[in-house]
Design an enzyme around this catalytic site. Sequence first.
Site, PDB file in Angstrom:
ATOM      1  N   ASP A 148      23.866  12.385 -90.875  1.00 51.73           N
ATOM      2  CA  ASP A 148      24.045  11.106 -91.554  1.00 51.73           C
ATOM      3  C   ASP A 148      23.996  11.245 -93.072  1.00 51.73           C
ATOM      4  OD1 ASP A 148      21.326  11.760 -91.615  1.00 51.73           O
ATOM      5  OD2 ASP A 148      20.723  10.117 -90.308  1.00 51.73           O
ATOM      6  N   ASN A 198      10.603   4.079 -84.914  1.00 52.74           N
ATOM      7  CA  ASN A 198      11.159   3.057 -84.011  1.00 52.74           C
ATOM      8  C   ASN A 198      12.103   3.667 -82.965  1.00 52.74           C
ATOM      9  OD1 ASN A 198      13.410   3.701 -85.474  1.00 52.74           O
ATOM     10  ND2 ASN A 198      13.682   1.699 -86.428  1.00 52.74           N
ATOM     11  N   HIS A 208      14.630   5.790 -83.551  1.00 53.03           N
ATOM     12  CA  HIS A 208      16.004   6.097 -83.955  1.00 53.03           C
ATOM     13  C   HIS A 208      16.245   7.603 -84.005  1.00 53.03           C
ATOM     14  CE1 HIS A 208      14.854   5.903 -88.506  1.00 53.03           C
ATOM     15  NE2 HIS A 208      15.171   7.154 -88.272  1.00 53.03           N
ATOM     16  N   GLU A 261      19.749   2.921 -85.237  1.00 50.42           N
ATOM     17  CA  GLU A 261      18.578   2.060 -85.130  1.00 50.42           C
ATOM     18  C   GLU A 261      18.535   1.407 -83.745  1.00 50.42           C
ATOM     19  OE1 GLU A 261      16.431   2.436 -87.298  1.00 50.42           O
ATOM     20  OE2 GLU A 261      16.968   1.856 -89.336  1.00 50.42           O
TER      21      GLU A 261
HETATM   22  C1  GLP Z   1      15.508   9.547 -91.260  1.00 43.12           C
HETATM   23  C2  GLP Z   1      16.637  10.391 -90.692  1.00 43.12           C
HETATM   24  C3  GLP Z   1      16.356  10.806 -89.269  1.00 43.12           C
HETATM   25  C4  GLP Z   1      14.945  11.353 -89.144  1.00 43.12           C
HETATM   26  C5  GLP Z   1      13.951  10.286 -89.524  1.00 43.12           C
HETATM   27  C6  GLP Z   1      12.491  10.704 -89.365  1.00 43.12           C
HETATM   28  O1  GLP Z   1      15.605   8.200 -90.976  1.00 43.12           O
HETATM   29  N1  GLP Z   1      17.902   9.724 -90.747  1.00 43.12           N
HETATM   30  O2  GLP Z   1      17.313  11.794 -88.882  1.00 43.12           O
HETATM   31  O3  GLP Z   1      14.701  11.777 -87.831  1.00 43.12           O
HETATM   32  O4  GLP Z   1      14.202   9.974 -90.889  1.00 43.12           O
HETATM   33  O5  GLP Z   1      12.099  11.393 -90.501  1.00 43.12           O
HETATM   34  P1  GLP Z   1      10.678  12.051 -90.770  1.00 43.12           P
HETATM   35  O6  GLP Z   1      10.790  13.413 -90.220  1.00 43.12           O
HETATM   36  O7  GLP Z   1      10.556  12.032 -92.260  1.00 43.12           O
HETATM   37  O8  GLP Z   1       9.666  11.225 -90.081  1.00 43.12           O
END
Ligand code: GLP
Length: 259
Positions: free
Chosen positions: A66, A135, A137, A142
């Site tokens: 993304d 959440n 995702h 989402e």
């Molecule tokens: C972002 C990314 C996700 C990732 C999520 C959790 O929203 N788009 O791909 O899994 O963060 O990130 P973290 O590892 O910082 O908790």
Amino acid sequence: MKVLILEDAGAAYDRAAGLIADEITANHRAVLGLATGGTMLPIYERLVIRHRAGLSLSGITSFNLDEYVGLAPEHPQSYRSYMRRALFDLTDIDPALTHLPRGDAANPMVEAERYEDRIRRAGGIDLQLLGIGRNGHIGFNEPTSSLGSRTRVKTLTRQTREANSRFFGPDETVPAFAITMGVGTILDARQCLLVATGDDKARAVAAMIEGPVSAVCPASALQMHPKAVAVLDRPAASALQLGDYYRHVHPDGSEREIR
Ligand code: GLP
């Protein structure tokens, strides 16, 4: 889903980096799906160490999950910049073979379709690395994202924007939209490797592994994937009902020989 529960976060990152390195060693021309977020940083650190010890990424093609809409690749908070700092600039990966959606595309919807098409033309993804949002995702899919969705523009939830604000300066706003691979795009990868650490991920992890397959927890779609592995530390695994069983099948996250 194969559930590997490791003693602590460091062991989980070691295991995840080892699985990625095994894929690269087995196939020097592998197509990797890459992820961002805090969880991925120690994994990329370990891959950089392995690179310095001889692991070459020169034939690897990569597609990130993304990118924020509105951020040019050079923007310090873009996921392209994150990837350069964490992995691309520190290894021999060919920059021409690294792909992220263009957050600054004139038409993000068209850019999303173009990205999906590029993944297809590269022959699909061999191994998709994933984190998980609090959440549930994956990528920026989402809750209530279609489980058949393809790469497209998504509106981020307030919770996700707040969680990711730690990567932005105090006077910067987290973008409201992102281009993300769809859940269907992710499920097309030949293998999925999801990594989660820390007790703030425990509920999302339990919903992903043991909850119903539901768009409310997009990560639960991985239950439908024939080759999905979840690498967890103990706190992230703490809300699982069948934790003892997973530890019995894979003691300390190991593969047991079947006799
Ligand atoms: C972002 C990314 C996700 C990732 C999520 C959790 O929203 N788009 O791909 O899994 O963060 O990130 P973290 O590892 O910082 O908790």
